[in-house]
Design an enzyme around this catalytic site. Structure first.
Site, PDB file in Angstrom:
ATOM      1  CG  ASN A 141      -0.493  -7.481  -3.518  1.00 44.43           C
ATOM      2  OD1 ASN A 141      -1.060  -7.861  -2.634  1.00 44.43           O
ATOM      3  ND2 ASN A 141      -2.068  -7.011  -3.890  1.00 44.43           N
TER       4      ASN A 141
ATOM      5  CE  LYS B 253      -7.370   0.122   1.655  1.00 42.59           C
ATOM      6  NZ  LYS B 253      -7.721  -0.168   0.115  1.00 42.59           N
TER       7      LYS B 253
ATOM      8  NE  ARG C 211      -4.066  -8.874  -6.653  1.00 38.39           N
ATOM      9  CZ  ARG C 211      -3.483  -9.829  -5.453  1.00 38.39           C
ATOM     10  NH1 ARG C 211      -3.159 -11.415  -5.643  1.00 38.39           N
ATOM     11  NH2 ARG C 211      -4.120  -9.169  -4.187  1.00 38.39           N
TER      12      ARG C 211
ATOM     13  CG  ASP D  78      -5.210  -5.974  -4.871  1.00 39.81           C
ATOM     14  OD1 ASP D  78      -5.007  -6.813  -6.279  1.00 39.81           O
ATOM     15  OD2 ASP D  78      -5.626  -5.883  -4.214  1.00 39.81           O
TER      16      ASP D  78
ATOM     17  CE  LYS E  17      -4.013  -1.999   2.322  1.00 37.12           C
ATOM     18  NZ  LYS E  17      -3.232  -2.963   2.641  1.00 37.12           N
TER      19      LYS E  17
ATOM     20  NE  ARG F 288      -9.348  -9.827  -5.635  1.00 36.99           N
ATOM     21  CZ  ARG F 288      -7.704  -9.440  -5.186  1.00 36.99           C
ATOM     22  NH1 ARG F 288      -7.580  -9.745  -4.142  1.00 36.99           N
ATOM     23  NH2 ARG F 288      -8.316  -7.795  -5.333  1.00 36.99           N
TER      24      ARG F 288
ATOM     25  NE  ARG G 231     -14.251  -8.081   5.425  1.00 40.42           N
ATOM     26  CZ  ARG G 231     -13.742  -9.000   6.586  1.00 40.42           C
ATOM     27  NH1 ARG G 231     -11.812  -8.300   6.883  1.00 40.42           N
ATOM     28  NH2 ARG G 231     -14.683  -9.436   7.054  1.00 40.42           N
TER      29      ARG G 231
ATOM     30  CD  GLU H  47      -3.556  -4.744  -0.899  1.00 38.45           C
ATOM     31  OE1 GLU H  47      -2.944  -4.758  -0.967  1.00 38.45           O
ATOM     32  OE2 GLU H  47      -4.609  -4.751  -1.405  1.00 38.45           O
TER      33      GLU H  47
HETATM   34  N1  ADP Z   1     -11.819   2.690  -1.274  1.00 46.17           N
HETATM   35  C1  ADP Z   1     -11.986   1.156  -1.594  1.00 46.17           C
HETATM   36  N2  ADP Z   1     -13.820   1.700  -1.278  1.00 46.17           N
HETATM   37  C2  ADP Z   1     -14.320   0.640  -1.531  1.00 46.17           C
HETATM   38  N3  ADP Z   1     -13.927  -0.650  -0.930  1.00 46.17           N
HETATM   39  C3  ADP Z   1     -12.718  -1.414  -0.737  1.00 46.17           C
HETATM   40  C4  ADP Z   1     -11.769   0.370  -0.981  1.00 46.17           C
HETATM   41  N4  ADP Z   1     -10.664  -0.188  -0.067  1.00 46.17           N
HETATM   42  C5  ADP Z   1     -10.650  -1.417   0.076  1.00 46.17           C
HETATM   43  N5  ADP Z   1     -11.381  -1.891  -0.312  1.00 46.17           N
HETATM   44  C6  ADP Z   1     -12.625  -3.177   0.133  1.00 46.17           C
HETATM   45  O1  ADP Z   1     -11.487  -3.823   0.804  1.00 46.17           O
HETATM   46  C7  ADP Z   1     -11.021  -5.190   0.558  1.00 46.17           C
HETATM   47  C8  ADP Z   1      -9.749  -4.696   1.024  1.00 46.17           C
HETATM   48  O2  ADP Z   1      -8.631  -3.450   1.243  1.00 46.17           O
HETATM   49  P1  ADP Z   1      -7.067  -4.210   0.092  1.00 46.17           P
HETATM   50  O3  ADP Z   1      -7.269  -2.897   0.002  1.00 46.17           O
HETATM   51  O4  ADP Z   1      -6.953  -4.911  -0.619  1.00 46.17           O
HETATM   52  O5  ADP Z   1      -6.411  -4.651   1.466  1.00 46.17           O
HETATM   53  P2  ADP Z   1      -6.200  -5.866   1.952  1.00 46.17           P
HETATM   54  O6  ADP Z   1      -4.875  -6.078   1.454  1.00 46.17           O
HETATM   55  O7  ADP Z   1      -6.583  -6.405   2.905  1.00 46.17           O
HETATM   56  O8  ADP Z   1      -6.695  -6.811   0.775  1.00 46.17           O
HETATM   57  C9  ADP Z   1     -11.191  -4.334  -0.808  1.00 46.17           C
HETATM   58  O9  ADP Z   1     -11.080  -5.899  -1.256  1.00 46.17           O
HETATM   59  C10 ADP Z   1     -12.102  -3.593  -0.797  1.00 46.17           C
HETATM   60  O10 ADP Z   1     -13.273  -5.070  -1.770  1.00 46.17           O
HETATM   61 MG    MG Z   2      -6.065  -6.226  -1.251  1.00 48.00          MG
END
Ligand code: ADP
Ligand code: MG
Length: 310
Positions: free
Chosen positions: A274, A152, A202, A264, A117, A216, A224, A272
């Site tokens: 990764n 987050k 992804r 992502d 991130k 996903r 999530r 992200e």
């Molecule tokens: N800005 C956002 N708007 C809407 N949903 C989000 C956002 N950020 C994260 N999410 C939701 O949360 C999930 C996990 O967040 P993410 O940033 O991918 O962190 P992680 O590293 O835990 O996967 C994402 O797959 C998405 O479904």
């Molecule tokens: Mg993620």
């Protein structure tokens, strides 16, 4: 890698790479990071011959372990789960001693410098509006501007502690306090993207080129999309915008020796990058997509043969 007995072979990308390597008759060896030793400038580990099988509950067998100079290997796949702590960082320093003579995938120095991130913030125009801080005043003004936000942890994974805070949500103050005592680092505050309902894509890049993708879709009762949180993998195509994102990132990834990455994208916004054996390649193949484990090994073998590891 992390203890092989604990990985989920249905989703694990490194496991897919191990199966493919074995198919190609490469000899496989296994060690956990706690078995590494640096002595007189050389890096050793107790490594055991490894055989893998695509059978849940019976997915590996190990031979007798032997202390070997890691520089004797052609390729090392680094597969360590977070936490991205000092143990993790130290492992990257140790592997950096043998790379690129031994090709470490991904380049350990780049892995260290590119937490998922954090790295992505080098491409602000591809991201949703994003703030990285733990400062209350900053967060309040970001929230005032964007209304609907997500908070987050900066070093979270698998959807851990991802919260949506709607404009009228009175829990924001308490959530702020909770984050402030739970996390020592700044965290991520991001504009909420409602189209997440349609999925978080992804996209796998192999040496900077698009390899394959899986969408996903989150469960109806969760924000999530992570598969470990009940997200469902779905077949998908790339949009024009997503192709642009891949084209923009490609050179930066190649330059850093980030041979196998997973980005992502939610609603055309990059969230992200990764770099530590991202999941997705098994899901992509299961949905009838390309065999990315084969593509990644083609690339690795080509690099070894050409002697152009960097
Ligand atoms: N800005 C956002 N708007 C809407 N949903 C989000 C956002 N950020 C994260 N999410 C939701 O949360 C999930 C996990 O967040 P993410 O940033 O991918 O962190 P992680 O590293 O835990 O996967 C994402 O797959 C998405 O479904
Ligand atoms: Mg993620």
């Amino acid at each position: 890698m992390d203890p092989i007995e604990r990985i989920n072979i249905r989703g694990d990308s490194t496991f897919a790479l191990l199966l493919e390597a074995q198919k190609r008759a490469h000899a496989l060896f296994y060690y956990t990071p706690d078995r590494i030793a640096l002595r007189d400038g050389r890096v050793f580990a107790a490594v055991a011959p490894l055989a893998v099988r695509d059978e849940v509950g019976n997915h590996f067998s190990l031979g007798e372990s032997k202390r070997i100079d890691l520089a004797e290997f052609d390729v090392i796949l680094m597969r360590q789960d977070p936490p991205f702590d000092l143990a993790y960082i130290t492992a990257t320093h140790l592997l950096e001693r043998i790379h690129p003579a031994t090709l470490v995938v991904n380049d350990p120095a780049s892995v260290r410098n590119a937490p998922e991130k954090m790295f992505v913030t080098e491409f602000p125009d591809l991201m949703p509006p994003t703030l990285l801080t733990r400062d209350l005043t900053e967060i309040k003004s970001f929230r005032a501007e964007h209304g609907d936000i997500v908070m987050k942890p900066l070093y979270g994974k698998g959807g851990e502690a991802v919260f949506r805070v709607a404009p009228e949500d009175l829990n924001f103050g308490s959530l702020y306090d909770l984050f402030a005592v739970t996390f020592r680092e700044p965290w991520v505050v991001q504009k909420f993207l409602p189209a997440v309902k349609q999925g978080d894509k992804r996209i796998i890049l192999v040496d900077g080129d698009f390899g394959g993708a899986v969408n996903r879709v989150p469960a109806p009762d969760d924000l999530r999309s992570n598969m470990v949180r009940g997200g469902t993998p779905k077949e998908t195509e790339l949009s024009v915008r997503e192709r642009e994102i891949c084209a923009r990132l490609g050179p930066a990834l190649r330059e850093r020796g980030l041979l196998f990455t997973g980005i992502d994208v939610i609603d055309g916004f990059l969230t992200e990058i990764n770099v530590t054996s991202p999941t997705g390649i098994r899901a992509i193949k299961n949905l009838g997509g390309p065999d990315l484990a084969a593509l990644i090994w083609d690339k690795i073998e080509h690099k070894r043969a050409a002697g152009t590891q960097r």
